[in-house]
Design an enzyme around this catalytic site. Structure first.
Site, PDB file in Angstrom:
ATOM      1  N   HIS A  54       0.864  -1.224  -0.196  1.00 26.71           N
ATOM      2  CA  HIS A  54       0.000  -0.140  -0.044  1.00 26.71           C
ATOM      3  C   HIS A  54       0.816   1.280   0.040  1.00 26.71           C
ATOM      4  O   HIS A  54       2.121   1.223   0.645  1.00 26.71           O
ATOM      5  CB  HIS A  54      -0.911   0.068   1.098  1.00 26.71           C
ATOM      6  CG  HIS A  54      -2.119   0.723   0.899  1.00 26.71           C
ATOM      7  ND1 HIS A  54      -3.383   0.221   0.338  1.00 26.71           N
ATOM      8  CD2 HIS A  54      -2.424   2.004   1.028  1.00 26.71           C
ATOM      9  CE1 HIS A  54      -4.127   1.165   0.355  1.00 26.71           C
ATOM     10  NE2 HIS A  54      -3.750   2.318   0.651  1.00 26.71           N
ATOM     11  N   ASP A 105     -13.688   2.748   7.042  1.00 27.40           N
ATOM     12  CA  ASP A 105     -12.625   3.438   6.219  1.00 27.40           C
ATOM     13  C   ASP A 105     -13.176   3.861   4.975  1.00 27.40           C
ATOM     14  O   ASP A 105     -13.142   4.906   4.017  1.00 27.40           O
ATOM     15  CB  ASP A 105     -11.637   2.555   6.070  1.00 27.40           C
ATOM     16  CG  ASP A 105     -10.561   3.110   4.995  1.00 27.40           C
ATOM     17  OD1 ASP A 105     -10.148   4.272   5.378  1.00 27.40           O
ATOM     18  OD2 ASP A 105     -10.161   2.622   3.904  1.00 27.40           O
ATOM     19  N   ARG A 113     -13.221  12.214   3.789  1.00 25.92           N
ATOM     20  CA  ARG A 113     -11.972  12.932   3.973  1.00 25.92           C
ATOM     21  C   ARG A 113     -11.606  13.529   2.530  1.00 25.92           C
ATOM     22  O   ARG A 113     -11.077  14.499   2.623  1.00 25.92           O
ATOM     23  CB  ARG A 113     -11.097  11.994   4.662  1.00 25.92           C
ATOM     24  CG  ARG A 113     -11.226  11.821   5.984  1.00 25.92           C
ATOM     25  CD  ARG A 113     -10.281  10.747   6.494  1.00 25.92           C
ATOM     26  NE  ARG A 113      -8.805  10.974   6.372  1.00 25.92           N
ATOM     27  CZ  ARG A 113      -7.967  10.160   5.718  1.00 25.92           C
ATOM     28  NH1 ARG A 113      -8.498   8.621   5.555  1.00 25.92           N
ATOM     29  NH2 ARG A 113      -6.720  10.303   5.725  1.00 25.92           N
ATOM     30  N   SER A 131      -6.577   4.436   8.445  1.00 23.61           N
ATOM     31  CA  SER A 131      -7.275   4.222   7.164  1.00 23.61           C
ATOM     32  C   SER A 131      -6.508   2.859   6.395  1.00 23.61           C
ATOM     33  O   SER A 131      -7.192   2.055   5.997  1.00 23.61           O
ATOM     34  CB  SER A 131      -7.287   5.657   6.325  1.00 23.61           C
ATOM     35  OG  SER A 131      -7.562   4.952   4.998  1.00 23.61           O
ATOM     36  N   LYS A 151      -7.677  -1.407   6.371  1.00 21.89           N
ATOM     37  CA  LYS A 151      -7.933  -2.390   5.356  1.00 21.89           C
ATOM     38  C   LYS A 151      -7.056  -3.263   5.248  1.00 21.89           C
ATOM     39  O   LYS A 151      -7.290  -4.353   5.044  1.00 21.89           O
ATOM     40  CB  LYS A 151      -7.737  -1.300   3.994  1.00 21.89           C
ATOM     41  CG  LYS A 151      -8.662  -0.383   3.722  1.00 21.89           C
ATOM     42  CD  LYS A 151      -8.547   0.215   2.441  1.00 21.89           C
ATOM     43  CE  LYS A 151      -7.511   1.268   2.364  1.00 21.89           C
ATOM     44  NZ  LYS A 151      -7.996   2.610   2.609  1.00 21.89           N
TER      45      LYS A 151
HETATM   46  N1  URA Z   1      -4.224   5.735   1.464  1.00 24.45           N
HETATM   47  C1  URA Z   1      -5.343   5.353   2.136  1.00 24.45           C
HETATM   48  O1  URA Z   1      -5.854   4.323   1.999  1.00 24.45           O
HETATM   49  N2  URA Z   1      -5.700   6.208   3.192  1.00 24.45           N
HETATM   50  C2  URA Z   1      -5.266   7.381   3.308  1.00 24.45           C
HETATM   51  O2  URA Z   1      -5.851   7.980   4.392  1.00 24.45           O
HETATM   52  C3  URA Z   1      -4.360   7.679   2.501  1.00 24.45           C
HETATM   53  C4  URA Z   1      -3.641   7.143   1.401  1.00 24.45           C
END
Ligand code: URA
Length: 434
Positions: free
Chosen positions: A82, A161, A168, A183, A187
Protein backbone atom coordinates in the site's frame (compact mmCIF):
# COMPACT_ATOMS: atom_id res chain seq x y z
CA UNK A 1 -21.36 10.14 25.28
CA UNK A 2 -23.19 11.74 22.36
CA UNK A 3 -21.34 12.48 19.12
CA UNK A 4 -21.69 16.17 19.95
CA UNK A 5 -19.85 15.61 23.24
CA UNK A 6 -17.15 13.55 21.54
CA UNK A 7 -16.56 16.31 18.98
CA UNK A 8 -16.27 18.85 21.83
CA UNK A 9 -13.88 16.55 23.71
CA UNK A 10 -11.57 16.23 20.70
CA UNK A 11 -11.92 19.92 19.87
CA UNK A 12 -10.53 20.69 23.33
CA UNK A 13 -7.56 18.38 22.74
CA UNK A 14 -8.59 15.49 24.99
CA UNK A 15 -8.00 11.85 24.09
CA UNK A 16 -10.96 9.61 23.25
CA UNK A 17 -11.01 6.24 25.01
CA UNK A 18 -11.34 2.84 23.33
CA UNK A 19 -15.07 2.46 24.10
CA UNK A 20 -15.83 5.94 22.72
CA UNK A 21 -13.88 5.27 19.51
CA UNK A 22 -15.51 1.87 19.02
CA UNK A 23 -19.01 3.25 19.51
CA UNK A 24 -18.37 6.20 17.23
CA UNK A 25 -17.09 3.93 14.43
CA UNK A 26 -19.95 1.43 14.85
CA UNK A 27 -22.57 4.18 14.77
CA UNK A 28 -21.00 5.94 11.78
CA UNK A 29 -20.84 2.65 9.87
CA UNK A 30 -24.50 1.96 10.73
CA UNK A 31 -25.46 5.42 9.48
CA UNK A 32 -26.70 6.79 12.80
CA UNK A 33 -23.96 9.43 12.92
CA UNK A 34 -24.37 11.78 9.94
CA UNK A 35 -21.52 12.84 7.64
CA UNK A 36 -21.63 16.43 8.91
CA UNK A 37 -20.84 15.38 12.49
CA UNK A 38 -18.13 13.00 11.35
CA UNK A 39 -16.62 15.77 9.18
CA UNK A 40 -16.42 17.96 12.27
CA UNK A 41 -14.71 15.15 14.18
CA UNK A 42 -12.22 14.58 11.33
CA UNK A 43 -11.39 18.29 11.29
CA UNK A 44 -10.98 18.34 15.09
CA UNK A 45 -8.56 15.41 14.77
CA UNK A 46 -6.64 17.33 12.09
CA UNK A 47 -6.14 20.20 14.52
CA UNK A 48 -5.68 18.27 17.79
CA UNK A 49 -4.10 15.00 16.62
CA UNK A 50 -4.45 11.61 18.24
CA UNK A 51 -2.24 9.69 20.65
CA UNK A 52 -0.64 6.38 19.58
CA UNK A 53 -3.22 4.58 21.74
CA UNK A 54 -6.12 6.39 20.04
CA UNK A 55 -4.65 5.65 16.61
CA UNK A 56 -4.37 1.94 17.42
CA UNK A 57 -7.95 1.87 18.81
CA UNK A 58 -9.26 3.72 15.74
CA UNK A 59 -7.45 1.32 13.39
CA UNK A 60 -8.79 -1.80 15.10
CA UNK A 61 -12.31 -0.38 15.37
CA UNK A 62 -12.26 0.39 11.62
CA UNK A 63 -10.72 -3.00 10.72
CA UNK A 64 -13.50 -4.76 12.67
CA UNK A 65 -16.30 -2.56 11.31
CA UNK A 66 -16.90 -5.28 8.69
CA UNK A 67 -15.67 -8.75 7.87
CA UNK A 68 -12.04 -9.86 8.12
CA UNK A 69 -11.24 -11.59 4.85
CA UNK A 70 -10.24 -15.22 5.18
CA UNK A 71 -7.54 -15.84 2.58
CA UNK A 72 -6.66 -19.31 3.82
CA UNK A 73 -7.92 -20.62 0.47
CA UNK A 74 -4.86 -19.08 -1.18
CA UNK A 75 -1.80 -21.27 -1.06
CA UNK A 76 1.46 -19.76 0.18
CA UNK A 77 2.26 -16.48 1.85
CA UNK A 78 -0.05 -13.66 0.78
CA UNK A 79 1.59 -10.28 0.33
CA UNK A 80 -0.13 -6.90 0.06
CA UNK A 81 1.34 -3.48 -0.69
CA UNK A 82 0.00 0.00 0.00
CA UNK A 83 1.16 3.50 -0.76
CA UNK A 84 0.36 6.56 1.32
CA UNK A 85 -0.47 8.35 -1.94
CA UNK A 86 1.41 10.46 -4.39
CA UNK A 87 1.32 12.26 -7.73
CA UNK A 88 1.95 10.08 -10.79
CA UNK A 89 2.08 7.08 -8.47
CA UNK A 90 1.40 4.14 -10.78
CA UNK A 91 3.59 1.81 -8.70
CA UNK A 92 0.97 -0.90 -8.02
CA UNK A 93 0.19 -1.30 -11.73
CA UNK A 94 3.78 -2.42 -12.33
CA UNK A 95 4.69 -3.90 -8.98
CA UNK A 96 1.73 -6.31 -8.66
CA UNK A 97 2.22 -8.17 -11.97
CA UNK A 98 6.01 -8.00 -11.68
CA UNK A 99 5.99 -9.62 -8.20
CA UNK A 100 3.37 -12.15 -9.37
CA UNK A 101 5.70 -13.10 -12.23
CA UNK A 102 8.09 -14.52 -9.57
CA UNK A 103 5.24 -16.53 -8.04
CA UNK A 104 4.46 -14.08 -5.20
CA UNK A 105 0.75 -14.30 -4.25
CA UNK A 106 -0.31 -10.66 -4.62
CA UNK A 107 -3.67 -10.26 -2.87
CA UNK A 108 -4.15 -6.51 -3.08
CA UNK A 109 -6.85 -4.19 -1.90
CA UNK A 110 -6.73 -0.80 -3.65
CA UNK A 111 -8.43 2.56 -3.42
CA UNK A 112 -9.63 5.39 -5.62
CA UNK A 113 -8.06 8.84 -5.90
CA UNK A 114 -7.73 10.79 -2.67
CA UNK A 115 -7.21 14.56 -2.43
CA UNK A 116 -4.59 15.60 -4.99
CA UNK A 117 -3.34 12.00 -5.40
CA UNK A 118 -4.53 9.36 -7.85
CA UNK A 119 -5.88 5.88 -7.05
CA UNK A 120 -5.10 2.48 -8.55
CA UNK A 121 -8.76 1.58 -9.15
CA UNK A 122 -9.49 4.71 -11.17
CA UNK A 123 -6.37 4.03 -13.25
CA UNK A 124 -7.30 0.39 -13.92
CA UNK A 125 -10.78 1.44 -15.00
CA UNK A 126 -9.08 2.99 -18.05
CA UNK A 127 -9.46 -0.53 -19.50
CA UNK A 128 -12.94 -1.10 -20.95
CA UNK A 129 -14.82 -3.63 -18.83
CA UNK A 130 -12.22 -3.84 -16.05
CA UNK A 131 -13.73 -4.43 -12.63
CA UNK A 132 -12.33 -4.47 -9.12
CA UNK A 133 -15.69 -5.62 -7.70
CA UNK A 134 -14.67 -9.22 -7.17
CA UNK A 135 -16.40 -11.72 -4.92
CA UNK A 136 -14.14 -13.29 -2.29
CA UNK A 137 -14.26 -16.53 -4.32
CA UNK A 138 -13.13 -14.79 -7.53
CA UNK A 139 -10.41 -12.92 -5.63
CA UNK A 140 -9.03 -16.17 -4.14
CA UNK A 141 -9.32 -18.10 -7.42
CA UNK A 142 -7.50 -15.40 -9.38
CA UNK A 143 -4.61 -15.29 -6.92
CA UNK A 144 -4.33 -19.08 -6.97
CA UNK A 145 -4.44 -19.16 -10.77
CA UNK A 146 -2.37 -16.15 -11.89
CA UNK A 147 -0.86 -15.01 -8.57
CA UNK A 148 -2.55 -11.61 -8.61
CA UNK A 149 -5.90 -9.98 -7.92
CA UNK A 150 -6.62 -6.34 -7.15
CA UNK A 151 -9.96 -5.69 -5.53
CA UNK A 152 -11.71 -2.50 -4.52
CA UNK A 153 -12.96 -2.16 -1.02
CA UNK A 154 -16.25 -4.04 -0.84
CA UNK A 155 -18.90 -2.70 1.49
CA UNK A 156 -18.11 -5.62 3.82
CA UNK A 157 -14.41 -4.82 4.19
CA UNK A 158 -13.52 -2.06 6.65
CA UNK A 159 -16.75 -0.22 5.68
CA UNK A 160 -15.94 2.53 8.19
CA UNK A 161 -12.81 3.37 6.20
CA UNK A 162 -14.72 3.22 2.92
CA UNK A 163 -17.12 5.91 4.20
CA UNK A 164 -14.44 7.96 5.91
CA UNK A 165 -12.11 7.82 2.88
CA UNK A 166 -14.77 9.35 0.64
CA UNK A 167 -15.67 11.93 3.30
CA UNK A 168 -12.05 12.97 4.02
CA UNK A 169 -11.36 13.27 0.29
CA UNK A 170 -13.77 16.21 -0.05
CA UNK A 171 -13.53 17.85 3.39
CA UNK A 172 -9.82 18.71 3.50
CA UNK A 173 -9.12 16.11 6.18
CA UNK A 174 -6.77 13.71 4.45
CA UNK A 175 -3.33 14.92 5.55
CA UNK A 176 -3.36 13.84 9.20
CA UNK A 177 -1.00 11.13 10.38
CA UNK A 178 -3.39 9.11 12.58
CA UNK A 179 -6.16 9.28 9.99
CA UNK A 180 -3.83 8.03 7.24
CA UNK A 181 -2.32 5.30 9.45
CA UNK A 182 -5.72 4.02 10.59
CA UNK A 183 -7.21 4.21 7.08
CA UNK A 184 -4.41 2.18 5.52
CA UNK A 185 -3.83 -0.30 8.32
CA UNK A 186 -7.53 -1.02 8.96
CA UNK A 187 -7.91 -2.12 5.32
CA UNK A 188 -4.70 -4.09 5.41
CA UNK A 189 -5.65 -5.89 8.62
CA UNK A 190 -9.15 -6.63 7.31
CA UNK A 191 -7.93 -7.86 3.94
CA UNK A 192 -6.15 -10.85 5.36
CA UNK A 193 -2.63 -10.78 3.84
CA UNK A 194 0.26 -12.28 5.86
CA UNK A 195 2.86 -9.71 4.89
CA UNK A 196 2.57 -6.03 3.99
CA UNK A 197 5.02 -3.74 2.23
CA UNK A 198 4.25 -0.04 2.70
CA UNK A 199 5.42 2.71 0.36
CA UNK A 200 5.43 5.82 2.53
CA UNK A 201 5.85 8.93 0.40
CA UNK A 202 7.67 12.02 1.57
CA UNK A 203 7.87 15.50 0.08
CA UNK A 204 5.69 18.17 -1.46
CA UNK A 205 3.43 15.74 -3.39
CA UNK A 206 2.87 13.49 -0.36
CA UNK A 207 0.43 14.00 2.51
CA UNK A 208 3.43 14.01 4.84
CA UNK A 209 5.62 16.84 3.60
CA UNK A 210 8.63 16.39 5.89
CA UNK A 211 10.90 13.40 6.20
CA UNK A 212 10.39 13.29 10.00
CA UNK A 213 6.58 13.13 9.66
CA UNK A 214 6.87 10.43 7.00
CA UNK A 215 9.15 8.40 9.22
CA UNK A 216 6.72 8.73 12.17
CA UNK A 217 3.84 7.63 9.93
CA UNK A 218 5.89 4.66 8.67
CA UNK A 219 6.89 3.58 12.15
CA UNK A 220 3.33 3.95 13.48
CA UNK A 221 1.94 1.78 10.66
CA UNK A 222 4.69 -0.83 11.06
CA UNK A 223 3.97 -1.14 14.82
CA UNK A 224 0.19 -1.40 14.29
CA UNK A 225 0.74 -4.10 11.62
CA UNK A 226 3.10 -6.07 13.84
CA UNK A 227 0.62 -5.87 16.68
CA UNK A 228 -1.91 -7.50 14.33
CA UNK A 229 0.60 -10.28 13.56
CA UNK A 230 1.67 -9.09 10.11
CA UNK A 231 5.18 -9.28 8.64
CA UNK A 232 5.83 -5.57 7.93
CA UNK A 233 8.30 -3.43 5.97
CA UNK A 234 7.99 0.24 5.07
CA UNK A 235 10.02 1.98 2.38
CA UNK A 236 10.12 5.77 2.56
CA UNK A 237 10.26 7.08 -1.02
CA UNK A 238 10.70 10.53 -2.49
CA UNK A 239 7.58 12.43 -3.55
CA UNK A 240 9.18 15.83 -3.96
CA UNK A 241 8.46 15.48 -7.66
CA UNK A 242 5.92 13.33 -9.52
CA UNK A 243 6.87 9.68 -9.95
CA UNK A 244 7.81 9.00 -13.57
CA UNK A 245 6.59 11.49 -16.16
CA UNK A 246 2.85 10.83 -16.56
CA UNK A 247 0.10 12.18 -14.27
CA UNK A 248 -3.54 11.26 -15.03
CA UNK A 249 -5.28 7.89 -15.15
CA UNK A 250 -4.89 6.48 -18.70
CA UNK A 251 -1.61 8.36 -19.21
CA UNK A 252 -0.21 6.60 -16.14
CA UNK A 253 -1.43 3.22 -17.38
CA UNK A 254 0.52 3.80 -20.59
CA UNK A 255 3.68 4.60 -18.63
CA UNK A 256 3.12 1.53 -16.44
CA UNK A 257 2.88 -0.66 -19.55
CA UNK A 258 6.19 0.72 -20.85
CA UNK A 259 7.76 0.00 -17.44
CA UNK A 260 6.44 -3.57 -17.49
CA UNK A 261 8.17 -3.88 -20.86
CA UNK A 262 11.50 -2.73 -19.40
CA UNK A 263 11.31 0.79 -20.81
CA UNK A 264 10.10 2.73 -17.80
CA UNK A 265 11.53 5.83 -16.15
CA UNK A 266 14.47 5.24 -13.80
CA UNK A 267 12.72 6.39 -10.58
CA UNK A 268 9.62 4.23 -11.07
CA UNK A 269 11.72 1.21 -12.08
CA UNK A 270 13.96 1.58 -9.03
CA UNK A 271 10.95 1.93 -6.71
CA UNK A 272 9.16 -1.17 -8.03
CA UNK A 273 12.36 -3.23 -7.88
CA UNK A 274 12.94 -2.20 -4.24
CA UNK A 275 9.36 -2.86 -3.11
CA UNK A 276 9.15 -6.03 -5.24
CA UNK A 277 12.35 -7.42 -3.72
CA UNK A 278 10.85 -7.11 -0.23
CA UNK A 279 7.64 -8.76 -1.42
CA UNK A 280 9.53 -11.67 -3.00
CA UNK A 281 11.67 -12.29 0.09
CA UNK A 282 8.65 -12.10 2.43
CA UNK A 283 6.80 -14.59 0.20
CA UNK A 284 9.89 -16.84 0.24
CA UNK A 285 10.17 -16.68 -3.53
CA UNK A 286 13.74 -15.34 -3.42
CA UNK A 287 16.67 -16.06 -1.13
CA UNK A 288 17.81 -12.49 -0.73
CA UNK A 289 16.92 -8.97 -1.80
CA UNK A 290 19.75 -9.11 -4.36
CA UNK A 291 18.52 -12.38 -5.83
CA UNK A 292 14.95 -11.00 -5.96
CA UNK A 293 16.00 -7.75 -7.64
CA UNK A 294 17.95 -9.44 -10.38
CA UNK A 295 15.13 -11.90 -11.21
CA UNK A 296 12.47 -9.18 -11.08
CA UNK A 297 14.53 -7.00 -13.36
CA UNK A 298 14.92 -9.93 -15.79
CA UNK A 299 11.14 -10.33 -15.84
CA UNK A 300 10.65 -6.67 -16.76
CA UNK A 301 12.89 -7.26 -19.78
CA UNK A 302 11.94 -10.79 -20.90
CA UNK A 303 8.19 -10.18 -21.24
CA UNK A 304 7.10 -12.26 -18.20
CA UNK A 305 5.95 -9.32 -16.06
CA UNK A 306 3.96 -7.88 -18.97
CA UNK A 307 2.42 -11.28 -19.71
CA UNK A 308 1.14 -11.49 -16.12
CA UNK A 309 -0.26 -7.96 -16.51
CA UNK A 310 -2.17 -9.12 -19.63
CA UNK A 311 -3.55 -12.13 -17.75
CA UNK A 312 -4.54 -9.91 -14.84
CA UNK A 313 -6.39 -7.41 -17.07
CA UNK A 314 -8.22 -10.28 -18.80
CA UNK A 315 -9.05 -12.07 -15.51
CA UNK A 316 -10.76 -8.93 -14.20
CA UNK A 317 -12.83 -8.34 -17.35
CA UNK A 318 -10.62 -5.71 -19.02
CA UNK A 319 -10.02 -5.44 -22.77
CA UNK A 320 -6.50 -6.82 -23.19
CA UNK A 321 -6.20 -5.29 -26.68
CA UNK A 322 -5.75 -1.96 -24.89
CA UNK A 323 -2.68 -3.40 -23.10
CA UNK A 324 -1.21 -4.58 -26.40
CA UNK A 325 -2.17 -1.34 -28.15
CA UNK A 326 -2.13 1.42 -25.49
CA UNK A 327 -3.26 3.94 -28.13
CA UNK A 328 -6.72 2.32 -27.67
CA UNK A 329 -6.88 3.54 -24.04
CA UNK A 330 -8.93 6.70 -23.39
CA UNK A 331 -7.24 9.75 -24.89
CA UNK A 332 -8.05 13.43 -24.59
CA UNK A 333 -9.27 15.53 -27.52
CA UNK A 334 -6.82 18.40 -26.92
CA UNK A 335 -3.06 18.24 -26.32
CA UNK A 336 -0.81 21.25 -25.97
CA UNK A 337 2.84 21.74 -25.08
CA UNK A 338 3.96 24.07 -22.31
CA UNK A 339 7.08 25.89 -23.50
CA UNK A 340 9.51 27.93 -21.39
CA UNK A 341 10.79 31.32 -22.45
CA UNK A 342 13.87 31.25 -20.21
CA UNK A 343 16.23 28.31 -19.81
CA UNK A 344 18.07 26.84 -16.81
CA UNK A 345 17.97 23.86 -14.46
CA UNK A 346 14.78 22.55 -12.87
CA UNK A 347 15.32 23.09 -9.14
CA UNK A 348 11.83 22.44 -7.78
CA UNK A 349 8.44 21.13 -8.92
CA UNK A 350 5.44 22.06 -6.77
CA UNK A 351 4.21 18.48 -6.82
CA UNK A 352 0.94 18.83 -4.92
CA UNK A 353 0.07 21.66 -7.32
CA UNK A 354 0.77 19.36 -10.29
CA UNK A 355 -1.65 16.84 -8.73
CA UNK A 356 -4.21 19.64 -8.35
CA UNK A 357 -3.77 20.64 -12.02
CA UNK A 358 -4.64 17.06 -12.96
CA UNK A 359 -7.77 17.36 -10.75
CA UNK A 360 -8.66 20.66 -12.39
CA UNK A 361 -8.47 18.98 -15.81
CA UNK A 362 -11.03 16.44 -14.52
CA UNK A 363 -8.69 13.58 -13.53
CA UNK A 364 -10.03 13.30 -9.95
CA UNK A 365 -13.07 13.99 -7.80
CA UNK A 366 -14.14 17.41 -6.57
CA UNK A 367 -17.17 16.04 -4.69
CA UNK A 368 -17.90 12.49 -3.48
CA UNK A 369 -19.87 11.59 -6.60
CA UNK A 370 -18.13 13.56 -9.35
CA UNK A 371 -17.15 11.50 -12.41
CA UNK A 372 -13.47 11.09 -13.30
CA UNK A 373 -12.17 11.85 -16.79
CA UNK A 374 -9.73 8.99 -17.40
CA UNK A 375 -8.12 10.57 -20.46
CA UNK A 376 -6.83 13.89 -19.12
CA UNK A 377 -3.57 14.75 -17.39
CA UNK A 378 -0.03 15.97 -17.83
CA UNK A 379 3.10 14.43 -19.30
CA UNK A 380 6.24 16.06 -17.96
CA UNK A 381 9.26 16.36 -20.23
CA UNK A 382 11.60 17.72 -17.56
CA UNK A 383 12.18 16.69 -13.97
CA UNK A 384 14.36 17.99 -11.15
CA UNK A 385 17.99 18.51 -12.12
CA UNK A 386 17.23 18.55 -15.88
CA UNK A 387 18.46 21.38 -18.09
CA UNK A 388 15.95 23.15 -20.31
CA UNK A 389 16.68 25.57 -23.15
CA UNK A 390 14.51 28.62 -23.95
CA UNK A 391 11.71 27.51 -26.27
CA UNK A 392 11.95 23.87 -25.16
CA UNK A 393 8.90 21.86 -24.02
CA UNK A 394 8.49 21.49 -20.25
CA UNK A 395 5.32 19.39 -20.33
CA UNK A 396 2.32 18.43 -22.46
CA UNK A 397 -1.22 18.95 -21.21
CA UNK A 398 -3.98 16.49 -22.22
CA UNK A 399 -7.46 18.05 -21.84
CA UNK A 400 -11.03 17.91 -23.05
CA UNK A 401 -11.91 21.54 -22.34
CA UNK A 402 -10.04 24.51 -23.80
CA UNK A 403 -10.66 26.78 -20.78
CA UNK A 404 -9.24 24.19 -18.38
CA UNK A 405 -6.34 23.59 -20.76
CA UNK A 406 -5.37 27.26 -20.76
CA UNK A 407 -5.56 27.46 -16.97
CA UNK A 408 -3.56 24.25 -16.58
CA UNK A 409 -0.79 25.59 -18.84
CA UNK A 410 -0.50 28.76 -16.82
CA UNK A 411 -0.48 26.91 -13.49
CA UNK A 412 2.04 24.34 -14.67
CA UNK A 413 4.56 27.02 -15.66
CA UNK A 414 4.18 28.46 -12.16
CA UNK A 415 4.68 25.03 -10.57
CA UNK A 416 8.26 24.82 -11.88
CA UNK A 417 11.22 26.69 -10.41
CA UNK A 418 14.02 27.03 -12.97
CA UNK A 419 17.40 28.39 -11.82
CA UNK A 420 20.74 29.12 -13.54
CA UNK A 421 22.82 26.58 -11.58
CA UNK A 422 22.20 22.83 -11.12
CA UNK A 423 21.20 21.63 -7.62
CA UNK A 424 21.37 18.20 -6.00
CA UNK A 425 18.29 15.92 -6.18
CA UNK A 426 17.12 13.28 -3.69
CA UNK A 427 17.32 9.57 -4.54
CA UNK A 428 13.94 7.87 -4.95
CA UNK A 429 14.50 5.52 -1.99
CA UNK A 430 15.04 7.54 1.18
CA UNK A 431 14.93 4.89 3.94
CA UNK A 432 13.70 1.36 4.74
CA UNK A 433 12.04 0.46 8.05
CA UNK A 434 11.32 -3.05 9.30
N1 URA B 1 -4.27 5.81 1.40
C1 URA B 1 -5.31 5.36 2.16
O1 URA B 1 -5.81 4.24 1.96
N2 URA B 1 -5.79 6.15 3.12
C2 URA B 1 -5.27 7.38 3.39
O2 URA B 1 -5.74 8.02 4.29
C3 URA B 1 -4.19 7.84 2.61
C4 URA B 1 -3.70 7.04 1.61
Amino acid sequence: MSMYDLIMKKKHGLALNQAEIEEMIQDYTAGTIPDYQMSAMMMAICFQGMTKEETKDLTLAMAHSGEILDLSGISGIKVDKHSTGGVGDKTSLVLGPMAASLGVSVAKMSGRGLGHTGGTIDKLESFDGFTTSLTTRQFIDNVNRIHIAIAGQTSDLAPADKKLYALRDVTGTVDQMSLIASSIMSKKIASGADAIVLDVKTGDGAFMKTFEDSRSLASEMVSIGKLAGKDMTAVISDMDQPLGYAIGNALEVKEAIRTLQGEGPADLTELVLTLGSYMAVKAKKAESLTDARSRLSDNLHNGRAFEVFRQFITAQGGDVRQADHPELLPSASLTEDVVVSEGGYVQKILTEEVGRISLLLGGGRITKDSPVDLSVGIVLHKKKGDFIKPGEVLATIHANDSGKLALAKEKLLQAYRIVPEPTATEPIIRENLE
